[in-house]
Write an enzyme that holds these catalytic residues in place. Structure first.
Site, mmCIF file in Angstrom:
data_model
loop_
_atom_site.group_PDB
_atom_site.id
_atom_site.type_symbol
_atom_site.label_atom_id
_atom_site.label_comp_id
_atom_site.label_asym_id
_atom_site.label_seq_id
_atom_site.Cartn_x
_atom_site.Cartn_y
_atom_site.Cartn_z
ATOM 1 N N HIS B 206 0.796 -1.220 0.000
ATOM 2 C CA HIS B 206 0.000 0.000 0.000
ATOM 3 C C HIS B 206 0.831 1.274 0.000
ATOM 4 C CE1 HIS B 206 0.044 1.170 4.414
ATOM 5 N NE2 HIS B 206 0.662 0.007 4.413
ATOM 6 N N THR B 244 -2.749 -19.528 2.650
ATOM 7 C CA THR B 244 -3.137 -19.342 1.257
ATOM 8 C C THR B 244 -2.707 -17.969 0.788
ATOM 9 O OG1 THR B 244 -5.086 -20.668 1.681
ATOM 10 C CG2 THR B 244 -5.069 -19.385 -0.349
ATOM 11 N N CYS B 330 2.576 5.370 12.348
ATOM 12 C CA CYS B 330 2.668 4.330 13.384
ATOM 13 C C CYS B 330 2.764 4.906 14.778
ATOM 14 C CB CYS B 330 3.863 3.401 13.168
ATOM 15 S SG CYS B 330 4.736 3.579 11.646
#
Lengths: 97, 406
Positions: B206, B244, B330
């Site tokens: 992103h 997956t 963050c």
């Protein structure tokens, strides 16, 4: 032959700009319009027909992308009368091979 | 190919007359967007249809926190979200095969952006997971001296570019593993893992106009770098990251990397010009503004400015029509000034007044001009209200003041 290919390229350019103006998001719209103008301007002196064809194909693919991306603009429209048509459009996505 | 035929089928199925044309949204800088999202994700049958209010949304100048999806990336992802939904690890049917083909194609796209071999790319859930995988390896190869050097290629707060090639040379000559967190650098500055002698690299989706929730780690094969899996299970991704692989997300990551490779030069030129414009305009109109970070080895899209005698948070609140941040996302919840600024030796008071301007692929000149104008206006207004500024105007040296008497 050269005249018609020039006309084709110009048609493509106009079609791309027209589609790009449909983006409802300001940033995408301005980017698409700016990029299309800059890219066509940058390549305007290309003479090699093979290269021209490659660039035209790339432009056609991008035109398809812009066209597809603007299709869900229905979803943000005030008047949701189209909801029934909308669900049939969405249903057509679920095509099983 | 499959992509195009699928799209053609959909296009053919579309009704011929789509009905009255939808009203075009108001053009202009501050986009009016129907704000129906916050009510609830699942529409309730009994609730009244929410009125489509037009709400002006702020300009987005925080590309270091996250980036919007490039339309080309979304276009590449859509078929895998709707039609080709197979599990790429299913070996026995076409759904699995086509999904696996897409995954491998995405792997090739990511690898070609950084000059790696596709077998050296492992998909993860983001750069944070990649960093953890890379650092965990350190614990297994304890040596008397350093065994791993980990550097950020482009800092997300001040935009400084580290000399990766030089560090790579030093590390390879001393037989030390070299890991770099290239989340902010991939697709923006040219990176080649072989030229720069990088052994491990973290990639985030992103940050390069790709989807959120996906990333990759590059792990060198020659000479082999051994890493231990953080997540064990079914042995996917060569046993290094079980689970997956999310095909739509990795297809998006691959498409984002391919687009970045094509657009790198154009974007870099534009972003440099816009950054220059922003800095020049602000520096010309306001005194006592400091740009944090080395001015030469700097990625232009991340500009960190400290406005003296103005509190950063109050300036952010004042600039409410522009989405900005001070420091990294963050750490934005804590009130401490950024550790990065403290580390480069910025004074406490300047560290508290820093704002980070992010310029990205989709930022326009009008957005930059608007931001600059609002910033200048509010800094001047806040300075007028500031007693410190008054004292400075009267010629008092703030450093000479004894603030506590007792």
């Amino acid at each position: 032959m050269a005249a018609s290919s020039r006309a084709r390229v110009l048609d493509l350019y106009r079609a791309m700009l027209r589609e790009s103006k449909q983006f409802s998001a300001y940033n995408y719209r301005t980017y698409a319009i700016r990029k299309i103008r800059d890219a066509f301007r940058e390549n305007k002196n290309v003479k090699d027909p093979v290269e021209i064809q490659t660039l035209v194909n790339k432009a056609k693919r991008n035109l398809e992308i812009i066209h597809r991306q603007n299709w869900p603009k229905f979803w943000f429209h005030k008047n949701l009368v189209h909801i029934r048509k909308l669900s049939s459009i969405v249903a057509s996505f679920f095509i099983l091979d | 190919m499959l992509l195009r035929t699928a799209w053609r089928r959909v296009a053919a199925a579309l009704p011929a007359a789509p009905g009255p044309r939808p009203e075009a949204p108001t053009r202009g800088l501050r986009l009016r967007v129907a704000d129906h999202a916050p009510q609830s994700a699942v529409p309730s049958d009994t609730a009244i249809a929410p009125e489509m209010e037009s709400v002006l949304r702020p300009l987005y100048m925080d590309v270091q926190a996250t980036t919007p999806l490039d339309p080309r990336v979304l276009d590449a992802m859509l078929p895998y979200l709707v039609n080709y939904y197979g599990n790429p690890h299913s070996r026995t049917h076409a759904y699995g095969w086509e999904s696996e083909a897409a995954m491998e194609r995405a792997r090739q796209q990511v690898a070609s952006l950084i000059g790696a071999d596709p077998r050296e790319i492992i998909f993860t859930s983001g750069a944070t997971e990649s960093n953890n995988i890379a650092i965990k390896e350190l614990e297994d190869a304890i040596q008397p001296d350093t065994s791993l050097v980990s550097i950020m290629s482009v800092n997300n707060e001040i935009g400084v570019k580290q000399p990766i090639s030089e560090i790579g040379q030093i590390c390879s000559s001393r037989k030390v593993y070299f890991h770099t967190d290239a989340a902010q650098a991939v697709g923006k500055i040219p990176l080649d893992v072989n030229d720069m002698k990088i052994d491990l690299m973290s990639i985030s989706g992103h940050k390069i106009y790709g989807p959120k929730g996906v990333g990759a780690i590059y792990i060198r094969r020659r000479p082999r770098v051994r890493v231990e899996a953080l997540q064990s299970g079914g042995g996917q991704e060569r046993g290094m990251r079980s689970g997956t692989v999310p095909t739509p997300l990795v297809v998006g990551l691959g498409a984002a990397c391919e687009v970045a490779q094509q657009e790198m030069e154009y974007d870099h030129k534009r972003i440099s010009k816009l950054a220059e414009r922003l800095i020049q305009k602000i520096m010309k109109s306001l005194p006592d503004v400091v740009m944090n970070g080395d001015p030469v080895h700097h990625y232009p899209g991340c500009i960190n400015l400290s406005f003296a005698y103005v509190e950063g948070e109050s300036l952010l609140m004042a600039l409410k029509d522009v989405a900005l941040s001070s420091g990294s996302a963050c750490t934005s919840a804590s009130l401490e000034p950024s550790y990065v600024l403290r580390a480069i030796g910025t004074d406490e008071d300047l560290a508290h007044s820093s704002i980070r301007f992010g310029i990205g692929r989709f930022t326009t000149e009008e957005e930059v001009d608007y931001t600059v104008e609002k910033c200048i206006y509010h800094v001047k207004r806040l300075r007028e209200m500031s007693p410190l500024w008054e004292m400075v105007q009267d010629g008092i040296d703030l450093k000479s003041i004894k603030w506590s008497q007792h």
